[in-house]
Write an enzyme that holds these catalytic residues in place. Structure first.
Site, mmCIF file in Angstrom:
data_model
loop_
_atom_site.group_PDB
_atom_site.id
_atom_site.type_symbol
_atom_site.label_atom_id
_atom_site.label_comp_id
_atom_site.label_asym_id
_atom_site.label_seq_id
_atom_site.Cartn_x
_atom_site.Cartn_y
_atom_site.Cartn_z
ATOM 1 N N LYS A 258 0.850 -1.210 0.000
ATOM 2 C CA LYS A 258 0.000 0.000 0.000
ATOM 3 C C LYS A 258 0.876 1.246 0.000
ATOM 4 C CE LYS A 258 -3.164 2.562 3.136
ATOM 5 N NZ LYS A 258 -4.005 2.513 4.345
ATOM 6 N N ASP A 263 -2.820 10.220 3.655
ATOM 7 C CA ASP A 263 -4.180 9.759 3.949
ATOM 8 C C ASP A 263 -4.875 10.748 4.888
ATOM 9 O OD1 ASP A 263 -6.510 8.401 4.385
ATOM 10 O OD2 ASP A 263 -5.612 6.747 5.527
ATOM 11 N N LYS A 270 -10.153 12.601 8.682
ATOM 12 C CA LYS A 270 -9.554 12.227 9.967
ATOM 13 C C LYS A 270 -9.490 13.444 10.879
ATOM 14 C CE LYS A 270 -6.318 8.631 8.407
ATOM 15 N NZ LYS A 270 -6.823 7.524 9.226
ATOM 16 N N ASP A 281 1.678 6.520 5.381
ATOM 17 C CA ASP A 281 0.715 5.540 4.879
ATOM 18 C C ASP A 281 1.188 4.900 3.565
ATOM 19 O OD1 ASP A 281 -1.600 4.201 5.593
ATOM 20 O OD2 ASP A 281 -2.929 5.522 4.471
ATOM 21 N N ASP A 340 -12.197 6.686 4.635
ATOM 22 C CA ASP A 340 -10.896 6.510 5.283
ATOM 23 C C ASP A 340 -10.437 5.049 5.248
ATOM 24 O OD1 ASP A 340 -8.618 7.218 6.618
ATOM 25 O OD2 ASP A 340 -9.562 7.417 8.595
ATOM 26 N N GLU A 342 -9.566 3.328 2.829
ATOM 27 C CA GLU A 342 -9.195 3.383 1.408
ATOM 28 C C GLU A 342 -8.163 2.329 1.017
ATOM 29 O OE1 GLU A 342 -7.725 5.079 3.700
ATOM 30 O OE2 GLU A 342 -5.624 4.769 3.202
ATOM 31 N N ARG A 344 -7.787 -0.851 1.689
ATOM 32 C CA ARG A 344 -8.303 -2.143 1.223
ATOM 33 C C ARG A 344 -8.827 -2.047 -0.207
ATOM 34 N NH1 ARG A 344 -12.265 -2.362 6.251
ATOM 35 N NH2 ARG A 344 -10.541 -1.123 7.048
#
Ligand code: BES
Ligand code: ZN
Ligand code: ZN
Length: 492
Positions: A258, A263, A270, A281, A340, A342, A344
């Site tokens: 990833k 993010d 967030k 991230d 959030d 995201e 996956r």
């Protein structure tokens, strides 16, 4: 920092500091022979001073009697507690001390087989020293002090020489991953990562790189990567790096990482506190870069494909929203509950692509996927979810050797049921906070049809956080977690 291995006689070795290990409760410095009565006496006194306690260091002046300017003694702690990681840890302490003193070099006497397997020990000395002297200072006027060079003093058998060379390559690859992962989000976009991949693969006969851009992502049906990426001016990319170290007929191992370059959470924004840390991230993807670099330099006799989906998750007029239903590369649809969650979505596309395009032998993914994993396991252990016991065991073995700790979490159909949606094939979140790390993995599992698969949630371990255990070889910032672990697993 240059690393060399040599079998020079200690009384003849010219170095800023000659370093030896002591086991707690013993009087002997491992591998240090007599240096003349005066130095021997000073060493004996110094040994009794620290008692060989773990990480304790003392220094003896050699008064010009031997070419080595000083002797450094470092405690390994109690004999029955010594592991490879003890050596990595203490070697890191030694290296940091040598740098503090502004020394030009340091020579470490490798412990013998009575203490720890010699070949593993020299690897740990090299890794511990190099990784402990890492500093991310490219944006500072005042740079870290120059790193001293390392001499590993050991027999120059082919096994030892190979181990030192490999450890040197692997440590440099961890550093490569850290340097990328530590970049701020205004410097590191998905496009920049794509260019970095191309540069990494250029002029390497065994590496091939392909970067899929926005229009093609849409056309080819990468619905997850496209949706998450659509809210940012920094366009999404899917980065694919193929390494061919074996015959074309051999099925590759696919490693997915990833890389969300920042993010914010998107429309499900967030909270502001610690949001800056979401530049990390992208650590899973950066680890894949490090792994590919290492595998190429080590010339491993296998085929590997590194796949890095990269996006920036931003809120804006073009962003995807809660309530949207998107179609993933594998053909399933997903209802967006929270923008959030995201990671996956982009990973599902990459995992399905990897399986369809490459029919891999095994697939492993690394991702800073859930805060829930930190709640479950803390910041010193990665969570693992796997569909295959053999693959999971291989990773656990690699974990024991590298001290990149993983703990396996369960998965069964009950967790798969928790991400069922009323309006789509699945939803991108489970039920409340329950088993958040596992429901995220359940989403990923849906993207793979038959390949043995292991998922590593590195949210807690990818960078140093408040509760992170202090280890000299993990200085503050990105740790490069996963590079040593996966390269070990691939080398098996
Ligand atoms: N990147 C985060 C996970 C994360 C959080 C990693 C903190 C490291 C530290 C991920 O994209 C995320 O936000 N996950 C959500 C999922 C939730 C909305 C289902 C989370 O963990 O809260
Ligand atoms: Zn998120
Ligand atoms: Zn994320």
């Amino acid at each position: 920092m240059r690393v060399t291995v040599e079998s020079t006689e200690l009384s003849k070795k010219k170095t800023s500091v000659l370093c030896g290990f002591i086991v707690e409760g013993t009087k002997r410095v491992i591998g240090l022979d007599s240096m003349g009565s005066e130095i021997d006496r000073a060493v004996r006194d110094s040994v009794s001073e620290t008692g060989g306690k773990l990480g304790k260091i003392s220094i003896v002046n050699t008064m010009g009697k031997i070419p080595a300017e000083r002797i450094l003694l470092a405690g390994l702690g109690k004999k029955d507690k010594i592991t490879g990681d003890t050596i990595r840890f203490v070697s890191g302490k030694i290296a940091q001390r040598a740098r503090e003193f502004g020394l030009a070099n340091f020579a470490v006497i490798a412990p013998d087989d009575s203490i720890y397997d010699k070949v593993s020990a020299v690897s740990c000395i090299v890794e511990g020293a190099k990784l402990s002297l890492y500093a991310f200072d490219q944006f500072k006027k005042k740079k870290a002090e120059k790193s001293p060079d390392l001499f590993v003093i050991a027999s120059k058998s082919p096994g030892i020489v190979r181990a030192v060379k490999s450890a040197d390559i692997i440590a440099d690859s961890v550093i490569f991953a850290r340097d990328l992962a530590n970049l701020p989000p205004n410097e590191c976009s998905p496009d920049m990562l794509g260019k970095t991949a191309k540069k990494l693969c250029a002029k390497k006969s065994r590496l091939r790189c392909k970067v899929i851009e926005k229009a093609e992502l849409k056309k080819e049906g990468f619905g997850g990567i496209f949706a998450v990426g659509q809210g940012s001016r920094n366009e999404p990319r899917l980065i694919v790096m193929e390494y061919s170290g074996a015959d074309k007929s051999k099925r590759p191992v696919v490693i997915v990482g990833k890389a969300v370059t920042f993010d914010t959470g998107g429309i499900s924004l967030k909270p502001g506190e610690k949001m800056d840390e979401m530049k990390f991230d992208k650590c899973g993807g950066c680890a894949v870069f490090g792994i590919i670099r290492a595998v190429e330099e080590l010339k491993l006799p296998i085929n590997i494909v590194g796949i890095v989906p990269s996006v920036e998750n931003m809120p804006g007029g073009g962003s995807y929203r809660p309530g949207d239903i998107i179609k993933l590369y594998g053909g399933k649809t997903a209802e967006i509950i929270n923008t959030d969650a995201e990671g996956r979505l982009i990973l599902a596309d990459a995992l399905s692509y990897g399986e369809k395009r490459y029919s891999p032998k095994e697939t492993v993914d690394l991702a800073t996927l859930t805060g829930a994993c930190i709640v479950a396991l803390g910041t010193n252990v990665a969570g693992m979810v796997s569909s295959n016991d053999r693959l999971a065991d291989k990773i656990i073995n690699a974990s024991k050797r590298t001290a990149e700790d993983v703990w396996r979490l369960p998965i069964n159909d009950d967790y798969i049921d928790m991400i069922k949606s009323d309006v789509a094939d699945m939803k991108n979140m489970g039920i409340g906070r329950a088993a958040g790390a596992i429901t995220a993995a359940a989403f990923l599992k849906n993207a793979i049809e038959k390949t043995p698969w292991a998922h590593l949630d590195i949210a807690g371990v990818a960078w140093t956080q408040a509760a992170t255990k202090k280890r000299p070889y993990n200085p503050s910032g990105a740790t490069g977690f996963g590079v040593r672990l996966i390269v070990d697993y691939l080398s098996q």
